[in-house]
Scaffold this active site. Structure first.
Site, PDB file in Angstrom:
ATOM      1  N   LYS A 162      60.611  66.763  46.149  1.00 18.30           N
ATOM      2  CA  LYS A 162      59.875  67.791  46.887  1.00 18.30           C
ATOM      3  C   LYS A 162      60.734  69.053  46.968  1.00 18.30           C
ATOM      4  O   LYS A 162      61.863  69.023  47.455  1.00 18.30           O
ATOM      5  CB  LYS A 162      59.541  67.302  48.296  1.00 18.30           C
ATOM      6  CG  LYS A 162      58.525  66.171  48.318  1.00 18.30           C
ATOM      7  CD  LYS A 162      58.212  65.739  49.744  1.00 18.30           C
ATOM      8  CE  LYS A 162      57.233  64.585  49.768  1.00 18.30           C
ATOM      9  NZ  LYS A 162      55.887  64.976  49.322  1.00 18.30           N
TER      10      LYS A 162
ATOM     11  N   ARG B 121      50.401  55.552  47.671  1.00 16.89           N
ATOM     12  CA  ARG B 121      49.316  54.719  47.138  1.00 16.89           C
ATOM     13  C   ARG B 121      49.863  53.452  46.477  1.00 16.89           C
ATOM     14  O   ARG B 121      49.168  52.442  46.416  1.00 16.89           O
ATOM     15  CB  ARG B 121      48.463  55.539  46.168  1.00 16.89           C
ATOM     16  CG  ARG B 121      49.147  55.998  44.921  1.00 16.89           C
ATOM     17  CD  ARG B 121      48.421  57.143  44.235  1.00 16.89           C
ATOM     18  NE  ARG B 121      48.483  58.368  45.020  1.00 16.89           N
ATOM     19  CZ  ARG B 121      47.869  59.498  44.684  1.00 16.89           C
ATOM     20  NH1 ARG B 121      47.148  59.547  43.565  1.00 16.89           N
ATOM     21  NH2 ARG B 121      47.973  60.573  45.432  1.00 16.89           N
TER      22      ARG B 121
END
Length: 490
Positions: free
Chosen positions: A268, A344
């Site tokens: 990030k 996920r």
């Protein structure tokens, strides 16, 4: 906080701080009623040009000796537009106006057009939740003078039934807020497991913690791939509430539990808010908070399974690579084309495990995609469901809790974006429709005959400035919706 209904006339009420809501155009009428008890109210309203507009507030100290020590008049706007959300906002404003006073807060709002139980519950929830402040990490916390009791004035005695679940529900929200707000050196996978253990102890629940070796034995390759870059061991948490007597419904609550998300090798950067990635376990906080409330409320006939696959997503020599192929517990192979779409992967194995418990319905909560934030902002969560009855029930539960929730499409044609050349599927698809392909990915790990909903809480998990019942910081979003949904099936 002690909660009660008061049948005392507002002119005779003698608590510590009295808050009266005034619709637009009504102040002069109300002032006449209050004038005999509080001389000077009418002139104060005139001097301040108080018209009852939304957001107007007038604070008076009407009695030199005796109670109430403070009288607060708040504007509610047009009378015809005062819906339950308006009542909730007014109650939150009343709570803020009471700060600085200990003792009893009396609140009178225009309840007449609303069901008494509903009006009582949302008002009490709003007061308690909006008074919350997190000072755990301050050397010298500020002393806060707050009401210890709330009396709702003018509601029928029967409305007391609406107050019964309030403190338990709010305690769950507050637990979720504390977990989300705490930094990642405090809230680790082990800390989440300890929180679950405390709930199991306090409320007589059953707890199973799967360690890394247990997860390996169960073939949870998707979850473990995310965890392998961290020095902290993963924890797979299964907490069960079993009601007394026969079980009519079995439900599963699944929460994403990334206690810190660096993004992995897809690190990030820029505006990705890496410093805020402590809240990537917001889904686990919501389901833990809901279980805390459920444990106290003890809904009859409903068995609830909470599942959290918790770990960190970090970078080291053992971390998963972009391009790695991993195998979930059901044998599905997944090409990881983005290590920052890790949630996920953990949820895949968590959903498979949850479905093994044979639930009638599964709801997962996750801070899953920035795409959902772009679509809906930070006041609403998006959700996807394969079952109309479940979707309707969640809408009802969210409305009752005052949590914004909007159904999104499970468009099957977008599934082709998850196609992999080498594996059964990739973990991300094209950028357009990213929150939809994320939901479609999760759907692959839910039994076909199981009602399921996925709630993406990436937007409302945190409030930078605070609004309504949410002070700035962690919101505890999702707890009220889940508690309402579970209890409605009792």
């Amino acid at each position: 906080m002690r909660l009660s209904i008061s049948s005392t006339n507002v002119k005779e009420w003698s608590g510590d701080v009295l808050v009266v809501g005034l619709p637009k155009g009504d102040p002069s009428t109300t002032a006449v009623n209050l004038e005999s008890r509080f001389p000077g109210v009418s002139s104060a309203l005139n001097q301040q040009a108080f018209e009852g507009k939304t957001g107007q507030k007038l604070v008076l100290h009407p009695l030199a000796n005796g109670n109430p020590q403070r009288l607060v008049l708040i504007g509610l706007g047009d009378a015809d537009a005062i819906d339950l959300d308006g009542i909730r906002a007014a109650a939150a404003a009343a709570a803020q106006a009471s700060i600085g006073c200990k003792g009893c807060l009396g609140l009178q709002l225009p309840w007449d057009s609303h069901h008494p139980d509903h009006a009582a519950r949302i008002s009490a929830e709003a007061v308690r939740l909006s008074l919350y402040a997190d000072q755990r990490f301050q050397k010298e916390p500020e002393e806060r003078r707050l009401p210890t009791a709330l009396e709702l004035i003018g509601l029928p005695a029967s409305a007391a039934a609406g107050l019964e679940p309030v403190n338990a529900t709010c305690a769950g929200v507050e637990l979720a807020r504390e977990l989300v707000a705490a930094p990642p050196n405090y809230v680790t996978p082990a800390a989440l497991a300890e929180t679950a253990a405390a709930l199991a102890h306090d409320y007589g629940m059953e707890l199973t913690i799967l360690e890394r070796a247990d997860c390996e034995a169960r073939g949870m390759g998707a979850f473990l791939a995310v965890s392998q870059g961290s020095d902290l061991p993963p924890k797979f948490i299964h907490l069960i509430y079993r009601p007394e007597g026969a079980v009519k419904r079995r439900l599963a609550l699944v929460g994403k539990g990334l206690t810190f998300d660096s993004g992995g090798y897809n690190l990030k950067v820029g505006g990705a808010q890496i410093d805020m990635m402590k809240f990537d376990m917001g889904g686990s906080a919501s389901v833990l908070g809901a279980m805390r409330s459920i444990g106290e409320l003890k809904p009859a006939g409903v068995e609830v399974h909470m599942v959290v696959a918790s770990c960190e997503n970090m970078v080291n020599g053992s971390a998963v690579h972009p391009g790695d192929i991993v195998t979930a517990a059901n044998g599905t192979t997944i090409e990881i084309n983005n290590t920052d779409a890790e949630g996920r992967l953990t949820l895949a194995d968590a959903l498979l495990y949850a479905c093994e418990q044979k639930p009638d319905a599964v709801v997962d909560l996750a801070t899953l995609t920035g795409a959902c934030v772009v679509a809906l902002g930070d006041e609403m969560a998006g959700y996807w469901s394969n079952n109309e009855a479940l979707a309707e029930a969640l809408d009802t539960a969210a409305d009752a809790g005052g949590e914004g929730l909007w159904r999104m499409p499970l468009r099957q044609s977008y599934k082709k974006g998850l196609k992999s050349l080498l594996a059964d599927m990739k973990n991300t698809g094209p950028r357009p429709g990213g929150s939809i392909t994320a939901a479609l990915f999760l759907k692959e790990f839910v039994s076909q005959d199981t009602a399921w909903a996925h709630i993406d809480i990436a937007g409302p998990v945190w409030s930078d400035k605070g609004k309504g019942v949410n002070p700035a910081g962690a919101t505890g979003y999702g707890v009220r919706t889940l508690v309402n949904w579970v209890c409605a099936q009792a």
